[in-house]
Design a protein around this motif. Structure first.
Motif, mmCIF file in Angstrom:
data_model
loop_
_atom_site.group_PDB
_atom_site.id
_atom_site.type_symbol
_atom_site.label_atom_id
_atom_site.label_comp_id
_atom_site.label_asym_id
_atom_site.label_seq_id
_atom_site.Cartn_x
_atom_site.Cartn_y
_atom_site.Cartn_z
ATOM 1 N N ARG A 53 15.098 42.605 44.471
ATOM 2 C CA ARG A 53 13.782 42.692 43.844
ATOM 3 C C ARG A 53 13.514 41.478 42.955
ATOM 4 N NH1 ARG A 53 15.158 48.303 43.174
ATOM 5 N NH2 ARG A 53 13.864 49.642 44.493
ATOM 6 N N SER A 54 14.514 41.112 42.163
ATOM 7 C CA SER A 54 14.310 39.970 41.264
ATOM 8 C C SER A 54 14.153 38.685 42.061
ATOM 9 C CB SER A 54 15.483 39.844 40.279
ATOM 10 O OG SER A 54 16.670 39.451 40.945
ATOM 11 N N GLY A 55 14.890 38.576 43.181
ATOM 12 C CA GLY A 55 14.773 37.389 44.022
ATOM 13 C C GLY A 55 13.394 37.262 44.629
ATOM 14 N N ARG A 56 12.849 38.367 45.118
ATOM 15 C CA ARG A 56 11.516 38.331 45.710
ATOM 16 C C ARG A 56 10.453 38.010 44.656
ATOM 17 N NH1 ARG A 56 10.955 39.494 50.745
ATOM 18 N NH2 ARG A 56 8.698 39.769 50.488
ATOM 19 N N ALA A 57 10.585 38.609 43.478
ATOM 20 C CA ALA A 57 9.607 38.349 42.417
ATOM 21 C C ALA A 57 9.652 36.890 41.979
ATOM 22 C CB ALA A 57 9.875 39.271 41.230
ATOM 23 N N ALA A 58 10.870 36.359 41.815
ATOM 24 C CA ALA A 58 11.015 34.970 41.383
ATOM 25 C C ALA A 58 10.546 34.004 42.458
ATOM 26 C CB ALA A 58 12.470 34.692 41.009
ATOM 27 N N GLY A 59 10.845 34.315 43.720
ATOM 28 C CA GLY A 59 10.411 33.456 44.816
ATOM 29 C C GLY A 59 8.906 33.428 44.958
ATOM 30 N N ASP A 60 8.271 34.588 44.798
ATOM 31 C CA ASP A 60 6.814 34.659 44.861
ATOM 32 C C ASP A 60 6.188 33.835 43.736
ATOM 33 O OD1 ASP A 60 4.351 36.184 45.996
ATOM 34 O OD2 ASP A 60 4.207 36.454 43.831
ATOM 35 N N SER A 61 6.764 33.942 42.540
ATOM 36 C CA SER A 61 6.261 33.184 41.400
ATOM 37 C C SER A 61 6.407 31.683 41.627
ATOM 38 C CB SER A 61 7.007 33.607 40.123
ATOM 39 O OG SER A 61 6.563 32.884 39.001
ATOM 40 N N ALA A 62 7.570 31.273 42.159
ATOM 41 C CA ALA A 62 7.797 29.850 42.431
ATOM 42 C C ALA A 62 6.850 29.350 43.509
ATOM 43 C CB ALA A 62 9.248 29.617 42.847
ATOM 44 N N GLY A 63 6.562 30.208 44.496
ATOM 45 C CA GLY A 63 5.626 29.825 45.551
ATOM 46 C C GLY A 63 4.224 29.594 45.014
ATOM 47 N N LYS A 64 3.843 30.356 43.982
ATOM 48 C CA LYS A 64 2.536 30.159 43.358
ATOM 49 C C LYS A 64 2.457 28.819 42.631
ATOM 50 C CE LYS A 64 1.641 35.086 42.559
ATOM 51 N NZ LYS A 64 1.492 36.146 41.526
ATOM 52 N N ARG A 65 3.600 28.341 42.119
ATOM 53 C CA ARG A 65 3.617 27.096 41.338
ATOM 54 C C ARG A 65 3.888 25.861 42.195
ATOM 55 N NH1 ARG A 65 7.202 30.279 38.413
ATOM 56 N NH2 ARG A 65 8.905 28.879 38.999
ATOM 57 N N ALA A 66 4.351 26.053 43.416
ATOM 58 C CA ALA A 66 4.762 24.920 44.246
ATOM 59 C C ALA A 66 3.608 23.959 44.510
ATOM 60 C CB ALA A 66 5.310 25.431 45.578
ATOM 61 N N ARG A 67 3.935 22.674 44.534
ATOM 62 C CA ARG A 67 2.946 21.650 44.873
ATOM 63 C C ARG A 67 2.823 21.579 46.382
ATOM 64 N NH1 ARG A 67 4.449 16.430 41.126
ATOM 65 N NH2 ARG A 67 4.377 17.454 39.079
ATOM 66 N N LEU A 68 1.642 21.807 46.891
ATOM 67 C CA LEU A 68 1.427 21.776 48.325
ATOM 68 C C LEU A 68 0.961 20.405 48.767
ATOM 69 C CD1 LEU A 68 -0.213 25.231 49.048
ATOM 70 C CD2 LEU A 68 2.167 24.631 48.611
ATOM 71 N N HIS A 69 1.860 19.447 48.672
ATOM 72 C CA HIS A 69 1.553 18.106 49.145
ATOM 73 C C HIS A 69 2.788 17.556 49.809
ATOM 74 C CE1 HIS A 69 3.991 16.265 45.995
ATOM 75 N NE2 HIS A 69 3.375 17.028 45.116
ATOM 76 N N GLU A 98 24.915 54.297 50.325
ATOM 77 C CA GLU A 98 25.865 53.696 49.391
ATOM 78 C C GLU A 98 25.120 52.811 48.389
ATOM 79 O OE1 GLU A 98 28.598 51.419 51.655
ATOM 80 O OE2 GLU A 98 29.668 53.161 52.480
ATOM 81 N N ARG A 99 25.727 52.650 47.226
ATOM 82 C CA ARG A 99 25.217 51.725 46.212
ATOM 83 C C ARG A 99 25.989 50.408 46.339
ATOM 84 N NH1 ARG A 99 22.673 53.616 41.637
ATOM 85 N NH2 ARG A 99 23.823 52.141 40.331
ATOM 86 N N ARG A 100 25.251 49.313 46.502
ATOM 87 C CA ARG A 100 25.906 48.014 46.642
ATOM 88 C C ARG A 100 25.249 47.003 45.709
ATOM 89 N NH1 ARG A 100 27.024 46.912 53.096
ATOM 90 N NH2 ARG A 100 28.252 48.816 53.487
ATOM 91 N N ALA A 101 26.099 46.186 45.105
ATOM 92 C CA ALA A 101 25.592 45.133 44.222
ATOM 93 C C ALA A 101 24.939 44.047 45.063
ATOM 94 C CB ALA A 101 26.737 44.550 43.402
ATOM 95 N N VAL A 102 23.859 43.492 44.566
ATOM 96 C CA VAL A 102 23.165 42.402 45.251
ATOM 97 C C VAL A 102 23.956 41.111 45.054
ATOM 98 C CG1 VAL A 102 21.076 40.977 45.246
ATOM 99 C CG2 VAL A 102 20.902 43.465 45.047
ATOM 100 N N SER A 103 24.298 40.458 46.160
ATOM 101 C CA SER A 103 25.068 39.215 46.095
ATOM 102 C C SER A 103 24.157 38.023 45.862
ATOM 103 C CB SER A 103 25.835 39.011 47.399
ATOM 104 O OG SER A 103 24.928 38.788 48.474
ATOM 105 N N ALA A 104 24.772 36.890 45.555
ATOM 106 C CA ALA A 104 24.004 35.665 45.333
ATOM 107 C C ALA A 104 23.272 35.232 46.599
ATOM 108 C CB ALA A 104 24.927 34.552 44.840
ATOM 109 N N ILE A 105 23.912 35.360 47.764
ATOM 110 C CA ILE A 105 23.261 34.939 49.006
ATOM 111 C C ILE A 105 22.077 35.836 49.322
ATOM 112 C CG2 ILE A 105 24.840 36.266 50.460
ATOM 113 C CD1 ILE A 105 23.070 32.913 51.290
ATOM 114 N N THR A 106 22.212 37.140 49.038
ATOM 115 C CA THR A 106 21.092 38.053 49.248
ATOM 116 C C THR A 106 19.936 37.690 48.331
ATOM 117 O OG1 THR A 106 22.475 39.893 49.993
ATOM 118 C CG2 THR A 106 20.337 40.455 49.054
ATOM 119 N N ALA A 107 20.248 37.392 47.078
ATOM 120 C CA ALA A 107 19.216 37.007 46.119
ATOM 121 C C ALA A 107 18.527 35.720 46.559
ATOM 122 C CB ALA A 107 19.825 36.840 44.731
ATOM 123 N N ARG A 108 19.292 34.738 47.053
ATOM 124 C CA ARG A 108 18.703 33.472 47.507
ATOM 125 C C ARG A 108 17.776 33.702 48.702
ATOM 126 N NH1 ARG A 108 19.563 28.038 47.136
ATOM 127 N NH2 ARG A 108 21.573 28.193 46.065
#
Length: 265
Positions: A235-251, A149-159
C-alpha cells in the motif's frame, strides 16, 4: 516544428529546478509532441502526390536483460508513453524488449520521454526504499493450500508496487496532456470547420495506417498483461509511486532522435 526545435525546448525544461516551471514545461513538452505529430500527418497528406510517402516503421527497443526483476514495470511505463504518442507496441514474452510500431518521429518522442522518466522512476523508488516506509507492512495472502497467511512486505514487493503506480500515474498525465493538445488544435481551427475536419480525417488515416502496418508485420501471439497486477502489493509503495508520478517531469532528454541503451540497474 522540427525534431531539433523540440529537443531544444526539452533541454530548456530539463534545466529548471522550479517545480511550477517544470510542471508548465512538462505540459508543453507533451503538447508539442502531439502537435508535431499532427503537423507531420497533415504535411504527409499535402505532399503525398509530390514525394514518396513516409510510411510507418517498426523499431525494436531493448528494455533490460532477461531475469532482471521488475522489467514489466518498465515496459508498462514505455507502453503508456507510446500510447500518448501514436505508437503501438508488441512486448516480448519475458518483457526484455518492446517492438514499437509508428512513424519515426513519434517513436523518437516516445523514446526521449522514456529515457527521462525511467531514470526518474528509479531515483524516486530508491529514495522511497531508503526511507523504509514499507517496513512493518503486512499483507494477507492465500497460500497454495488455500490458507490465509500474514506476510511481511519485502523491499522488492514495495519497489514493484511503487514503479507500477508511477507508470500508471504518468500514463494518465500523458493522456490528459495529449487531450489538452488536441483540444487546443480544435479550438484554433474552430473558425475554419473544413480545416478542422481535414485534420481529424488525417489523424484517423494515420492511425489506420499504423494499425494496418502492425497487423501486416507483427508476429506477436497472445497479449501482454499490461493490466495484470502483481499478486503481492504494498500500500505504501503504491501511494508513494502514485505521488512520485504526479511530480515527474514529462519531458525527454537532449538526444531526442537517438535511442537509449537497455536498463542496467
Amino acid at each position: 516544428m522540427s525534431v531539433a526545435k523540440i529537443a531544444a525546448l526539452l533541454r530548456q525544461a530539463e534545466g529548471t529546478d522550479n517545480e511550477h516551471e517544470a510542471e508548465a514545461f512538462m505540459q508543453r513538452a507533451q503538447q508539442l509532441a502531439t502537435m508535431y505529430s499532427v503537423d507531420l500527418a497533415v504535411a504527409r497528406a499535402h505532399t503525398a502526390a509530390k514525394e514518396r510517402r513516409t510510411t510507418p516503421m517498426m523499431r525494436s527497443i531493448e528494455i533490460g536483460q532477461a531475469g532482471k526483476r521488475g522489467l514489466r514495470t518498465y515496459v508498462l511505463l514505455f507502453v503508456h508513453i507510446a500510447r500518448a504518442n501514436d505508437v503501438t507496441c508488441d512486448v516480448a514474452s519475458n518483457s526484455t524488449r518492446v517492438f514499437a510500431y509508428g512513424y519515426a518521429e513519434d517513436i523518437d518522442a516516445a523514446e526521449a520521454l522514456y529515457a527521462s522518466l525511467a531514470v526518474q522512476m528509479i531515483g524516486a523508488s530508491d529514495a522511497y526504499l531508503a526511507r523504509r516506509d514499507f517496513a512493518g507492512e503486512v499483507r494477507l495472502i492465500r497460500n497454495a493450500r488455500g490458507r490465509v497467511e500474514r506476510r511481511a512486505v519485502s523491499a522488492i514487493t514495495a519497489r514493484l508496487s511503487f514503479q507500477e503506480a508511477f507508470a500508471h500515474r504518468v500514463g494518465e498525465r500523458l493522456a490528459a496532456a495529449r487531450e489538452d493538445a488536441l483540444a487546443t488544435i480544435n479550438a484554433q481551427q474552430a473558425t475554419a470547420a473544413t480545416e478542422s475536419l481535414y485534420t481529424a480525417l488525417v489523424l484517423a488515416e494515420k492511425q489506420e495506417q499504423i494499425a494496418a502496418y502492425h497487423a501486416a508485420t507483427s508476429e506477436a501471439r497472445g497479449s501482454w498483461g499490461a493490466g495484470r497486477a502483481q499478486t503481492m502489493q504494498s500500500r505504501s509503495g503504491r501511494a508513494a509511486g502514485d505521488s512520485a508520478g504526479k511530480r515527474a517531469r514529462l519531458h525527454g532528454g537532449a538526444e531526442i532522435s537517438g535511442g537509449r541503451g537497455a536498463l542496467r540497474r
